[in-house]
Design a protein around this motif. Structure first.
Motif, PDB file in Angstrom:
ATOM      1  N   PHE A 107       0.802  -1.228   0.000  1.00 59.65           N
ATOM      2  CA  PHE A 107       0.000   0.000   0.000  1.00 59.65           C
ATOM      3  C   PHE A 107       0.835   1.279   0.000  1.00 59.65           C
ATOM      4  N   VAL A 159      -0.333   2.975  -6.207  1.00 62.35           N
ATOM      5  CA  VAL A 159      -1.363   2.214  -6.928  1.00 62.35           C
ATOM      6  C   VAL A 159      -2.663   2.298  -6.128  1.00 62.35           C
ATOM      7  N   LYS A 160      -3.756   2.497  -6.838  1.00 65.42           N
ATOM      8  CA  LYS A 160      -5.050   2.638  -6.158  1.00 65.42           C
ATOM      9  C   LYS A 160      -5.454   1.317  -5.514  1.00 65.42           C
ATOM     10  N   ARG A 161      -6.092   1.426  -4.355  1.00 72.19           N
ATOM     11  CA  ARG A 161      -6.591   0.208  -3.698  1.00 72.19           C
ATOM     12  C   ARG A 161      -7.601  -0.503  -4.610  1.00 72.19           C
ATOM     13  N   LEU A 176      -5.910  -2.719  -6.909  1.00 70.45           N
ATOM     14  CA  LEU A 176      -5.430  -3.932  -6.227  1.00 70.45           C
ATOM     15  C   LEU A 176      -6.569  -4.936  -6.031  1.00 70.45           C
ATOM     16  N   ARG A 179     -11.730   1.828   2.233  1.00 71.58           N
ATOM     17  CA  ARG A 179     -11.905   2.575   3.484  1.00 71.58           C
ATOM     18  C   ARG A 179     -11.006   2.054   4.613  1.00 71.58           C
ATOM     19  N   ARG A 239      -5.780   7.472   7.707  1.00 65.18           N
ATOM     20  CA  ARG A 239      -6.230   8.848   7.464  1.00 65.18           C
ATOM     21  C   ARG A 239      -6.119   9.651   8.760  1.00 65.18           C
ATOM     22  N   GLU A 270      -1.550   8.618  -4.794  1.00 64.43           N
ATOM     23  CA  GLU A 270      -0.647   7.966  -5.764  1.00 64.43           C
ATOM     24  C   GLU A 270       0.496   8.903  -6.148  1.00 64.43           C
TER      25      GLU A 270
END
Lengths: 267, 240
Positions: A92, A96-98, A101, A263, B55, B73
């Motif tokens: 993570f 790269v976007k979750r 993945l 989330r 977060r 990103e």
């Protein structure tokens, strides 16, 4: 680098993960074992195979159906595993976007399940050809239903994997949902004459009932007149409705696994 | 970018527990900063927010001009990180792992191949490059973690106790590597080892109970408190 390229990379390495792990081969072996057991035990205990090729084809679907359920075992840790085993600390922190993945993991799991189901149906096809010299066209429909069922099982497993603390928890919850909760609710609905096409267990049954209903499936084991003694009427699943149900499970499970996967924080 | 790491009014609650309390820091380019604090002070929480792993409840983090929460990103493409004690997929080899991570970062095949050899040699894992990670010790995994951090030659390194699990020789080698690569990088380095921090960093930020106690040059702190250890103990409520 566009996200699509990253998706291809994720799919490739996730599929490599399935190939390198023992679970895929365990499920392949179980599928083979189940089919061989049916092919040996049925003539040994009943004096021969059913006369009707459709009945035999329906009985043999037990192997591929098992393969579809086996998807749970290598999808359970797809999301939860990254958090539980701390591999997420490496993965993570990459750009790269979750979502990429999760989609990549989903596609590679689907590819592995397709491999398993195709293996199961190859045994079905070879067996039917050897015994009866023909393969009913319904086998293709059953294959399609099995793939759809496998996809919906993966989606549900991903959903629980996105919520669970660990991969084992997600696997157990999904199995309990598939093998205990869904059949119990399904039976209650059936006994009370309530529509139950939306239950995943009913949808799973349609993999075999495409050959001619429950009666034909049972015909392979029990004389048909005994079916009258059942305390309820055997209502065959409507393939179009069960396909719709599986598609709904597939899409909603997949979407929610992306939402919850995104989330989730690596605390 | 004059200040590649900007932390503004950062707070983080875990349910009702306040782990970070309005933390603000600005790290200058090529500056090596050690983040010190007792267990539970908020060091790992800070690093996790910097890396987009969790977060913040309020405030923001800017990495090379990119807000981590809004454009993770883009922000993450500028950093190499070791957070907590990372694990790797046991069924892959170091070569496969680095190839996977390098490709996710968009590195070209030839560049990636050469770079893998470079970083693997740097961390002393060249004999293990094709061995599955399931056979690795904690220290070897930590070496691999450093290799993946340096793979794409990022301008910013974020390191959380990188020497954890290493034998004494490994600790010294790690320190030498970081001293060397840290010359032209911005290093944000959390540690309990004051000696390590002194050797690698020029600045320290001491935090306690999520609050920034001091952010200063190590030489100045040593002058003011006689030693970094004294400064640390006084600032974190200990006896000097």
């Amino acid at each position: 680098m566009i996200e699509f390229e990253k998706l291809r990379v994720v799919i490739g390495y996730e599929f490599l993960k399935h190939i390198r792990r023992r679970r895929l081969y365990v499920i392949l072996a179980l599928t083979l074992f189940t089919e061989v057991a049916v092919l040996i035990l049925l003539p040994a205990l009943q004096g021969g195979y059913p006369d009707n090729v459709m009945a035999m084809a329906a009985i043999l679907t037990v192997g591929p159906a098992l393969a579809a359920i086996g998807a749970v075992f290598f999808s359970g840790d797809a999301i939860a595993g990254e958090f539980e085993s701390k591999t997420g600390y490496i993965l993570f922190t990459n750009p790269v976007k979750r979502t990429t993945l999760v989609i990549g993991k989903y596609i590679s799991s689907t590819a592995a399940v397709t491999l398993l189901i195709t293996f199961g149906y190859s045994i079905v096809a070879i067996s039917l050809l050897s015994i009866y010299g023909s393969i009913p066209i319904e086998t293709l429909e059953s294959y399609g239903m099995a793939l759809l069922y496998g996809g919906s099982v993966i989606s549900i497993t991903f959903f629980f994997s996105a919520l669970s603390k660990g991969g084992m928890g997600a696997t157990v919850i999904t199995l309990v949902f598939l093998m205990v909760i869904s059949p119990i609710v399904d039976t209650v609905l059936m006994l009370t004459d309530t529509p139950h096409w939306f239950m995943l267990s009913t949808a799973g049954d349609s993999i075999a009932t495409v050959y001619g209903g429950y009666e034909l499936f049972i015909e392979g084991f029990v004389p048909l007149e005994h079916i009258d003694r059942l305390p309820f009427e055997l209502e065959n699943p409507d393939t179009s409705l069960t396909s719709l149900a599986m598609a709904i499970y597939l899409v909603t499970g997949f979407i929610f696994s992306i939402i919850f996967g995104n989330r989730r924080q690596l605390v | 970018m004059d200040e590649p790491i900007v932390i503004e009014n950062l707070s983080k609650y875990y349910n009702h527990f306040l782990a970070l309390d309005n933390l603000s820091l600005k790290v200058k380019q090529n500056e090596n900063i050690g983040l010190l604090g007792p267990n539970g002070a908020g060091k790992s929480t800070t690093l996790k927010i910097l890396c987009g792993l969790i977060r913040s409840s309020s405030g923001r983090v800017i990495i090379n001009g990119q807000n981590v929460a809004e454009k993770p990103e883009q922000a993450l493409s500028n950093i190499g990180a070791i957070v907590e004690t990372p694990e790797f997929y046991p069924f892959l080899t170091p070569e496969e792992t680095l190839k996977y991570l390098g490709r996710l970062r968009g590195m070209q095949t030839v560049t990636l191949k050469n770079r893998i050899v470079e970083v693997i040699t740097l961390v002393g894992l060249e004999k293990w490059i094709t061995v599955k990670i399931e056979k690795f010790s904690r220290g070897m995994k930590q070496r691999l973690a450093l290799a993946q951090t340096l793979l794409h030659d990022p301008p910013i390194l974020i390191l959380d106790e990188p020497g954890l699990g290493l034998d004494p020789r490994g600790v010294v080698e790690f320190r030498e590597i970081l001293e060397d690569v840290g010359k032209d990088k911005t290093v944000f380095f959390a540690s309990h080892q004051l000696t390590e921090v002194t050797q690698i960093c020029s600045q320290v930020a001491v935090i306690d109970h999520g609050k920034l106690m001091v952010y200063s040059n190590i030489a100045e702190l040593e002058k003011q408190y006689n030693s970094l250890e004294n400064a640390y103990l006084e600032l974190t409520g200990g006896v000097s």
